[in-house]
Design a protein around this motif. Structure first.
Motif, PDB file in Angstrom:
ATOM      1  N   ASN A  63    -106.029 -45.094  29.471  1.00 36.48           N
ATOM      2  CA  ASN A  63    -105.822 -45.613  28.090  1.00 36.48           C
ATOM      3  C   ASN A  63    -104.679 -44.923  27.351  1.00 36.48           C
ATOM      4  O   ASN A  63    -104.332 -43.828  27.573  1.00 36.48           O
ATOM      5  CB  ASN A  63    -107.365 -44.943  27.388  1.00 36.48           C
ATOM      6  N   ALA A  64    -104.031 -45.939  26.922  1.00 34.32           N
ATOM      7  CA  ALA A  64    -102.652 -45.553  26.242  1.00 34.32           C
ATOM      8  C   ALA A  64    -102.436 -46.471  24.944  1.00 34.32           C
ATOM      9  O   ALA A  64    -102.868 -47.587  25.209  1.00 34.32           O
ATOM     10  CB  ALA A  64    -101.566 -45.846  27.196  1.00 34.32           C
ATOM     11  N   GLU A  65    -101.765 -45.799  24.144  1.00 36.48           N
ATOM     12  CA  GLU A  65    -101.345 -46.422  22.970  1.00 36.48           C
ATOM     13  C   GLU A  65     -99.590 -46.342  22.863  1.00 36.48           C
ATOM     14  O   GLU A  65     -99.143 -45.350  23.129  1.00 36.48           O
ATOM     15  CB  GLU A  65    -101.615 -45.857  21.687  1.00 36.48           C
ATOM     16  N   VAL A  66     -99.049 -47.716  23.064  1.00 33.01           N
ATOM     17  CA  VAL A  66     -97.648 -47.859  23.048  1.00 33.01           C
ATOM     18  C   VAL A  66     -97.285 -48.353  21.853  1.00 33.01           C
ATOM     19  O   VAL A  66     -97.737 -49.165  21.031  1.00 33.01           O
ATOM     20  CB  VAL A  66     -97.247 -49.056  24.191  1.00 33.01           C
ATOM     21  N   LYS A  67     -96.291 -47.075  21.256  1.00 34.54           N
ATOM     22  CA  LYS A  67     -95.722 -47.576  19.842  1.00 34.54           C
ATOM     23  C   LYS A  67     -94.298 -48.166  19.855  1.00 34.54           C
ATOM     24  O   LYS A  67     -94.016 -48.815  18.996  1.00 34.54           O
ATOM     25  CB  LYS A  67     -95.855 -46.088  19.122  1.00 34.54           C
ATOM     26  N   GLY A  68     -93.523 -47.781  20.697  1.00 33.04           N
ATOM     27  CA  GLY A  68     -92.159 -48.245  21.083  1.00 33.04           C
ATOM     28  C   GLY A  68     -91.877 -47.970  22.337  1.00 33.04           C
ATOM     29  O   GLY A  68     -92.288 -47.028  22.831  1.00 33.04           O
ATOM     30  N   VAL A  69     -90.792 -48.993  22.639  1.00 31.53           N
ATOM     31  CA  VAL A  69     -90.515 -48.636  23.986  1.00 31.53           C
ATOM     32  C   VAL A  69     -88.845 -48.909  24.151  1.00 31.53           C
ATOM     33  O   VAL A  69     -88.365 -49.674  23.486  1.00 31.53           O
ATOM     34  CB  VAL A  69     -90.906 -50.107  25.112  1.00 31.53           C
ATOM     35  N   THR A  70     -88.506 -47.771  24.914  1.00 34.00           N
ATOM     36  CA  THR A  70     -87.108 -47.772  24.921  1.00 34.00           C
ATOM     37  C   THR A  70     -86.575 -48.099  26.509  1.00 34.00           C
ATOM     38  O   THR A  70     -87.245 -47.496  27.477  1.00 34.00           O
ATOM     39  CB  THR A  70     -86.325 -46.363  24.873  1.00 34.00           C
ATOM     40  N   VAL A  71     -85.671 -49.156  26.721  1.00 35.16           N
ATOM     41  CA  VAL A  71     -85.381 -49.549  28.004  1.00 35.16           C
ATOM     42  C   VAL A  71     -84.045 -49.231  28.327  1.00 35.16           C
ATOM     43  O   VAL A  71     -82.989 -49.827  27.416  1.00 35.16           O
ATOM     44  CB  VAL A  71     -85.688 -51.091  28.170  1.00 35.16           C
ATOM     45  N   ASN A  72     -83.557 -48.470  29.524  1.00 34.21           N
ATOM     46  CA  ASN A  72     -82.199 -48.295  29.573  1.00 34.21           C
ATOM     47  C   ASN A  72     -81.833 -49.259  30.926  1.00 34.21           C
ATOM     48  O   ASN A  72     -82.499 -49.136  31.803  1.00 34.21           O
ATOM     49  CB  ASN A  72     -81.653 -46.818  30.083  1.00 34.21           C
ATOM     50  N   VAL A  73     -80.757 -50.168  30.568  1.00 33.07           N
ATOM     51  CA  VAL A  73     -80.665 -51.321  31.636  1.00 33.07           C
ATOM     52  C   VAL A  73     -79.013 -50.902  31.964  1.00 33.07           C
ATOM     53  O   VAL A  73     -78.242 -50.894  31.042  1.00 33.07           O
ATOM     54  CB  VAL A  73     -80.748 -52.683  31.007  1.00 33.07           C
ATOM     55  N   THR A  74     -78.838 -50.636  33.281  1.00 33.82           N
ATOM     56  CA  THR A  74     -77.398 -50.847  33.869  1.00 33.82           C
ATOM     57  C   THR A  74     -76.621 -52.051  34.038  1.00 33.82           C
ATOM     58  O   THR A  74     -75.343 -51.906  33.928  1.00 33.82           O
ATOM     59  CB  THR A  74     -77.473 -49.890  35.093  1.00 33.82           C
ATOM     60  N   SER A  75     -77.609 -53.135  34.239  1.00 32.33           N
ATOM     61  CA  SER A  75     -77.021 -54.484  34.577  1.00 32.33           C
ATOM     62  C   SER A  75     -76.779 -55.192  33.290  1.00 32.33           C
ATOM     63  O   SER A  75     -77.763 -55.554  32.792  1.00 32.33           O
ATOM     64  CB  SER A  75     -77.766 -55.148  35.807  1.00 32.33           C
ATOM     65  N   PRO A  76     -75.577 -55.733  33.097  1.00 31.46           N
ATOM     66  CA  PRO A  76     -75.271 -56.298  31.802  1.00 31.46           C
ATOM     67  C   PRO A  76     -76.131 -57.725  31.957  1.00 31.46           C
ATOM     68  O   PRO A  76     -76.797 -58.272  30.847  1.00 31.46           O
ATOM     69  CB  PRO A  76     -73.807 -56.777  31.964  1.00 31.46           C
ATOM     70  N   GLU A  77     -76.247 -58.292  33.210  1.00 34.95           N
ATOM     71  CA  GLU A  77     -77.128 -59.610  33.128  1.00 34.95           C
ATOM     72  C   GLU A  77     -78.572 -59.430  32.708  1.00 34.95           C
ATOM     73  O   GLU A  77     -79.249 -60.005  32.152  1.00 34.95           O
ATOM     74  CB  GLU A  77     -76.832 -59.983  34.667  1.00 34.95           C
ATOM     75  N   THR A  78     -79.057 -58.296  33.335  1.00 34.47           N
ATOM     76  CA  THR A  78     -80.512 -57.878  32.968  1.00 34.47           C
ATOM     77  C   THR A  78     -80.713 -57.272  31.601  1.00 34.47           C
ATOM     78  O   THR A  78     -81.642 -57.828  30.733  1.00 34.47           O
ATOM     79  CB  THR A  78     -81.005 -56.587  33.906  1.00 34.47           C
ATOM     80  N   ALA A  79     -79.841 -56.658  31.060  1.00 30.96           N
ATOM     81  CA  ALA A  79     -79.632 -56.603  29.727  1.00 30.96           C
ATOM     82  C   ALA A  79     -79.545 -57.697  28.593  1.00 30.96           C
ATOM     83  O   ALA A  79     -80.278 -57.811  27.643  1.00 30.96           O
ATOM     84  CB  ALA A  79     -78.576 -55.765  29.241  1.00 30.96           C
ATOM     85  N   GLN A  80     -78.928 -58.789  28.974  1.00 30.36           N
ATOM     86  CA  GLN A  80     -79.011 -60.137  28.302  1.00 30.36           C
ATOM     87  C   GLN A  80     -80.151 -60.517  28.428  1.00 30.36           C
ATOM     88  O   GLN A  80     -80.687 -61.228  27.498  1.00 30.36           O
ATOM     89  CB  GLN A  80     -77.696 -60.913  28.764  1.00 30.36           C
ATOM     90  N   VAL A  81     -80.824 -60.702  29.524  1.00 28.79           N
ATOM     91  CA  VAL A  81     -82.062 -61.440  29.733  1.00 28.79           C
ATOM     92  C   VAL A  81     -83.142 -60.614  28.674  1.00 28.79           C
ATOM     93  O   VAL A  81     -83.869 -61.392  28.356  1.00 28.79           O
ATOM     94  CB  VAL A  81     -82.570 -61.340  31.318  1.00 28.79           C
ATOM     95  N   LEU A  82     -83.062 -59.478  28.866  1.00 28.02           N
ATOM     96  CA  LEU A  82     -84.062 -58.816  28.014  1.00 28.02           C
ATOM     97  C   LEU A  82     -84.000 -58.951  26.468  1.00 28.02           C
ATOM     98  O   LEU A  82     -84.888 -58.904  25.743  1.00 28.02           O
ATOM     99  CB  LEU A  82     -83.929 -57.048  28.349  1.00 28.02           C
ATOM    100  N   GLN A  83     -82.614 -59.048  26.084  1.00 25.58           N
ATOM    101  CA  GLN A  83     -82.171 -59.104  24.770  1.00 25.58           C
ATOM    102  C   GLN A  83     -82.690 -60.517  24.467  1.00 25.58           C
ATOM    103  O   GLN A  83     -83.214 -60.887  23.211  1.00 25.58           O
ATOM    104  CB  GLN A  83     -80.817 -59.138  24.566  1.00 25.58           C
ATOM    105  N   ASP A  84     -82.543 -61.667  24.987  1.00 28.96           N
ATOM    106  CA  ASP A  84     -83.037 -62.885  24.849  1.00 28.96           C
ATOM    107  C   ASP A  84     -84.365 -62.985  24.578  1.00 28.96           C
ATOM    108  O   ASP A  84     -85.208 -63.604  23.656  1.00 28.96           O
ATOM    109  CB  ASP A  84     -82.421 -63.853  26.152  1.00 28.96           C
ATOM    110  N   ILE A  85     -85.296 -62.315  25.414  1.00 27.58           N
ATOM    111  CA  ILE A  85     -86.683 -62.245  25.485  1.00 27.58           C
ATOM    112  C   ILE A  85     -87.137 -61.714  24.004  1.00 27.58           C
ATOM    113  O   ILE A  85     -87.958 -61.977  23.477  1.00 27.58           O
ATOM    114  CB  ILE A  85     -87.341 -61.376  26.592  1.00 27.58           C
ATOM    115  N   MET A  86     -86.532 -60.502  23.740  1.00 25.53           N
ATOM    116  CA  MET A  86     -86.712 -59.674  22.611  1.00 25.53           C
ATOM    117  C   MET A  86     -86.412 -60.764  21.165  1.00 25.53           C
ATOM    118  O   MET A  86     -87.182 -60.694  20.363  1.00 25.53           O
ATOM    119  CB  MET A  86     -86.165 -58.316  22.500  1.00 25.53           C
ATOM    120  N   ASP A  87     -85.270 -61.531  21.446  1.00 21.30           N
ATOM    121  CA  ASP A  87     -84.936 -62.250  20.297  1.00 21.30           C
ATOM    122  C   ASP A  87     -85.867 -63.437  20.047  1.00 21.30           C
ATOM    123  O   ASP A  87     -86.330 -63.807  18.933  1.00 21.30           O
ATOM    124  CB  ASP A  87     -83.615 -62.900  20.632  1.00 21.30           C
ATOM    125  N   LYS A  88     -86.411 -63.927  21.313  1.00 23.81           N
ATOM    126  CA  LYS A  88     -87.656 -64.883  21.215  1.00 23.81           C
ATOM    127  C   LYS A  88     -88.887 -64.337  20.510  1.00 23.81           C
ATOM    128  O   LYS A  88     -89.306 -65.113  19.670  1.00 23.81           O
ATOM    129  CB  LYS A  88     -87.866 -65.620  22.416  1.00 23.81           C
TER     130      LYS A  88
END
Length: 143
Positions: A114-139
Motif C-alpha cells: 500500500n503506497a501513496e504517491v505524491k510526486g515522482v522525480t525521474v532522472n533520465v540520461t538518454s535525450p531521446e527517452t527524456a523527450q518521450v517522457l516530456q511528450d507524455i507529461m505534456d499530453k
C-alpha cells in the motif's frame, strides 16, 4: 405466475423459516451446490440469494454447508495422497502451494503493498527517452 406462487408460499415467518431449514438440509446433502439443492426443495435460486442478503444467520448457515463441502474434498484429497495413487503428486503440490505458502511453497513472490504517491522525480540520461517522457507529461497536462 410462478412469482405470485413463491410470494404466497413464504408469506409468514414460520413458513419461511421452515423452508429455510429444509433448504439447508438439502444444501448440505448437495455439498453446497445450489442447483440440486433448489431442485430437491422446489426453491428458486433468486429466493435463496435474496434470503442470503436479507438474513445474515441464513447466509452464515449456507457458508457452513459450503465449508462442509470443502472439508469433504480435503478429506478425499488426503486419502488419495495417503494411498499414493496416480495423480497424488499433483495433489501434494497443489496443497503445499495453497496451504503452505508461509513455508516457501510458492512459485512467485506475493507482495501486499500500500503506497501513496505524491510526486515522482525521474532522472533520465538518454535525450531521446527524456523527450518521450516530456511528450507524455505534456499530453497529460492538456487532458
Amino acid at each position: 405466475m410462478r412469482r405470485n406462487k413463491v410470494a404466497k408460499r413464504y408469506r409468514t415467518a414460520k413458513d419461511r423459516e421452515a423452508a429455510m431449514a429444509d433448504f439447508l438440509i438439502a444444501y448440505e446433502k448437495c455439498l453446497g451446490v445450489l442447483k440440486p439443492a433448489c431442485e430437491m426443495t422446489g426453491m428458486c435460486r433468486k429466493t435463496i440469494w435474496e434470503w442470503r442478503k436479507k438474513y445474515p444467520e441464513f447466509d452464515d448457515a449456507c457458508h457452513e454447508c459450503e465449508e462442509t463441502a470443502v472439508d469433504f474434498v480435503e478429506t478425499s484429497m488426503f486419502k488419495k495422497i495417503d494411498k499414493g495413487g496416480k495423480g497424488s503428486e499433483s495433489l501434494i503440490i497443489f496443497y503445499l502451494k495453497t496451504k503452505a505458502k508461509h513455508r516457501g511453497y510458492i512459485e512467485k513472490q506475493e507482495l501486499d503493498v500500500n503506497a501513496e504517491v505524491k510526486g515522482v522525480t525521474v532522472n533520465v540520461t538518454s535525450p531521446e527517452t527524456a523527450q518521450v517522457l516530456q511528450d507524455i507529461m505534456d499530453k497529460d497536462k492538456k487532458q
